[in-house]
Scaffold this motif. Sequence first.
Motif, mmCIF file in Angstrom:
data_model
loop_
_atom_site.group_PDB
_atom_site.id
_atom_site.type_symbol
_atom_site.label_atom_id
_atom_site.label_comp_id
_atom_site.label_asym_id
_atom_site.label_seq_id
_atom_site.Cartn_x
_atom_site.Cartn_y
_atom_site.Cartn_z
ATOM 1 N N ASN A 1 30.077 54.852 59.756
ATOM 2 C CA ASN A 1 30.970 54.807 60.646
ATOM 3 C C ASN A 1 32.264 54.919 60.442
ATOM 4 O OD1 ASN A 1 32.021 53.641 63.086
ATOM 5 N ND2 ASN A 1 31.104 51.566 63.065
ATOM 6 N N ILE A 2 32.672 56.392 60.634
ATOM 7 C CA ILE A 2 34.045 56.584 60.133
ATOM 8 C C ILE A 2 35.072 55.955 60.928
ATOM 9 C CG2 ILE A 2 35.492 58.817 59.823
ATOM 10 C CD1 ILE A 2 33.002 58.569 58.298
ATOM 11 N N GLY A 3 34.610 55.723 62.397
ATOM 12 C CA GLY A 3 35.692 55.164 63.165
ATOM 13 C C GLY A 3 36.106 53.776 62.661
ATOM 14 N N GLN A 4 35.184 52.988 62.350
ATOM 15 C CA GLN A 4 35.390 51.512 61.804
ATOM 16 C C GLN A 4 36.180 51.637 60.578
ATOM 17 O OE1 GLN A 4 31.859 49.168 61.459
ATOM 18 N NE2 GLN A 4 32.906 47.360 60.928
ATOM 19 N N MET A 5 35.840 52.605 59.616
ATOM 20 C CA MET A 5 36.513 52.666 58.528
ATOM 21 C C MET A 5 38.102 53.091 58.746
ATOM 22 S SD MET A 5 33.767 54.687 56.223
ATOM 23 C CE MET A 5 34.990 55.059 54.959
ATOM 24 N N VAL A 6 38.083 53.879 59.809
ATOM 25 C CA VAL A 6 39.612 54.317 60.104
ATOM 26 C C VAL A 6 40.429 53.204 60.637
ATOM 27 C CG1 VAL A 6 40.887 55.891 61.471
ATOM 28 C CG2 VAL A 6 39.059 56.759 60.188
ATOM 29 N N ALA A 7 39.630 52.243 61.424
ATOM 30 C CA ALA A 7 40.246 51.344 62.085
ATOM 31 C C ALA A 7 40.765 50.273 60.915
ATOM 32 C CB ALA A 7 39.255 50.744 63.151
ATOM 33 N N THR B 1 47.045 48.994 56.825
ATOM 34 C CA THR B 1 48.293 49.759 56.629
ATOM 35 C C THR B 1 49.290 48.868 57.347
ATOM 36 O OG1 THR B 1 47.140 51.723 56.357
ATOM 37 C CG2 THR B 1 49.472 52.033 56.931
ATOM 38 N N LYS B 2 49.023 48.531 58.594
ATOM 39 C CA LYS B 2 49.921 47.671 59.228
ATOM 40 C C LYS B 2 50.208 46.427 58.690
ATOM 41 C CE LYS B 2 48.447 49.459 63.793
ATOM 42 N NZ LYS B 2 47.914 49.163 65.111
ATOM 43 N N ASN B 3 49.223 45.550 57.791
ATOM 44 C CA ASN B 3 49.549 44.389 57.289
ATOM 45 C C ASN B 3 50.524 44.341 56.044
ATOM 46 O OD1 ASN B 3 47.922 42.924 59.194
ATOM 47 N ND2 ASN B 3 46.177 43.370 57.641
#
Length: 318
Positions: free
Chosen positions: A234-240, A246-248
């Motif tokens: 699940n590339i999308g979940q990993m990217v999310a 990164t935001k944290n």
Amino acid sequence: MKITREIKTGILAILAIALSIFGYQFLKGKNLLSTERLFYVIYDNVEGLTTSSSVTVNGMIVGKVLDIDFIKTNKSLKQVVTINVHEEFDFSVNSIAKIYGGGLIGGKSLSINPVYDNGAFAKSGDTLKGQVEEGLIELVNDRLTPLQEKIETAIVSADSVLTAINGILSADSRNNLQSVFADLSVTMRSFKHTASTLDKVLGVNQPKLDRIFVNLDEMSTNLSQVSDSLSQANIGQMVASIDVTTKNFAALSKDLQQGRGTAGKLLKDEQLYNNLEGASKELEKLLEDLKLNPKRYVHFSLFGKKPGPYEESKSETK
């Protein structure tokens, strides 16, 4: 009435003369007994058309060429062809008489291309429009003339090239070429020896090469499996998740820079840093005093004797 021999002889002579005239005209293509129509056609060049040539309409013979003669105009000398048409059919005076054919064996012929327009019908004695169609020989000449010119140009160019090569290839040049060919022969023998050596090396190391190719095949299979696993992940979940992390980190770095929170105050509050530094120095002094003067802080007695007053040692006095 008795017919004398002289009269019989005269009648026979007249019949012989008539038959001779009729035969001569028949051989020329004229039939004196038929009611034929005569037409005239003017050409610049009859292209080999002869008397007694056939006159056709849509492939059917309807007459013959009776005569070919010259006619002089104001500007040039042209040829007038006299034809007869013995078939009873009507066509316009604007019809075209075309000379066609002409091959390696057959001669020229003349065909009438009938035109049916609003013009008047052709009558005996009218002049038709003439046209000449190119025959086989003319077509061959038209096609061969450019080819002949190209061949002549190519021959001239080849002759110039050969002349230039003959001028270049002097005795010294020929010797140099022989040396070049000798060097090429040596080089080819060297290549042959190298190829033989390489073939022997490949023969000796064939099992190793086989193992290498097997390993490469297994590696390719493993890479294919890894690729399939990555494609199924699940590339999308990993990217999310990475984006949230990164935001944290960005928010934490911002708080540290602005001095918010415990860690931020430790980084930005200089007074706290000075207090901690002073406390550290005081603690260092305390530990040093405890090490030098343990009696000042700790008193131990086995018999319960009260401790005496503290007395400064000589080192402390100093």
